[in-house]
Write a protein that holds these residues in place. Structure first.
Motif, PDB file in Angstrom:
ATOM      1  N   PRO A  40       0.822  -1.221   0.000  1.00  0.00           N
ATOM      2  CA  PRO A  40       0.000   0.000   0.000  1.00  0.00           C
ATOM      3  C   PRO A  40       0.857   1.273   0.000  1.00  0.00           C
ATOM      4  O   PRO A  40       0.500   2.251  -0.659  1.00  0.00           O
ATOM      5  N   GLU A  43       2.157   1.938  -3.540  1.00  0.00           N
ATOM      6  CA  GLU A  43       1.082   2.464  -4.395  1.00  0.00           C
ATOM      7  C   GLU A  43       0.807   3.932  -4.079  1.00  0.00           C
ATOM      8  O   GLU A  43       0.674   4.758  -4.979  1.00  0.00           O
ATOM      9  N   ALA A  46       3.691   6.503  -5.199  1.00  0.00           N
ATOM     10  CA  ALA A  46       3.832   6.776  -6.633  1.00  0.00           C
ATOM     11  C   ALA A  46       3.367   8.196  -6.938  1.00  0.00           C
ATOM     12  O   ALA A  46       2.284   8.610  -6.535  1.00  0.00           O
ATOM     13  N   PRO A  94      -3.933   1.784   0.537  1.00  0.00           N
ATOM     14  CA  PRO A  94      -3.201   2.923  -0.027  1.00  0.00           C
ATOM     15  C   PRO A  94      -3.909   4.259   0.208  1.00  0.00           C
ATOM     16  O   PRO A  94      -3.253   5.291   0.354  1.00  0.00           O
TER      17      PRO A  94
END
Length: 108
Positions: A40, A43, A46, A94
């Motif tokens: 998580p 993600e 990013a 996330p």
């Protein structure tokens, strides 16, 4: 994004003096909760490459974690110009982490 917790931790005064967006992540490489949070985190991280990431190995007698009153791992502390803005403890999704990133990363 850093992938391993390191024993070398900056001093609290160094953290307090940092400018911009910073995420402190406290935990241990052997911790199951910490391992579960990595996907998580990856993600959510990013697109936030401008956020400095400190991945600090924590434990008894570790002064940086104690100064932030870390009790459970992983604990992610989100700072803007040395001031805590958000904190996420044992995240599983996330979205929880992304919400904290949005509070510190002006591009977030």
């Amino acid at each position: 994004m850093k992938t391993r917790y390191t024993a070398e931790a900056p001093q609290r005064a160094e953290i307090d003096a940092l400018k911009g967006a910073v995420m402190l992540e406290f935990g241990a490489n052997w911790c199951g909760h910490c391992m579960a949070a990595q996907a998580p985190l990856a993600e959510a991280y990013a697109g936030h490459d401008g956020v400095a990431h400190y991945k600090v190995e924590d434990g008894p007698g570790r002064p940086l974690g104690r100064s932030f009153r870390v009790k459970l791992w992983p604990t992610m502390i989100f700072l803007r110009d040395g001031q805590e803005v958000a904190r996420v403890v044992r995240p599983l999704a996330p979205d929880d982490i992304a919400a904290a990133f949005a509070q510190i990363d002006i591009k977030g």
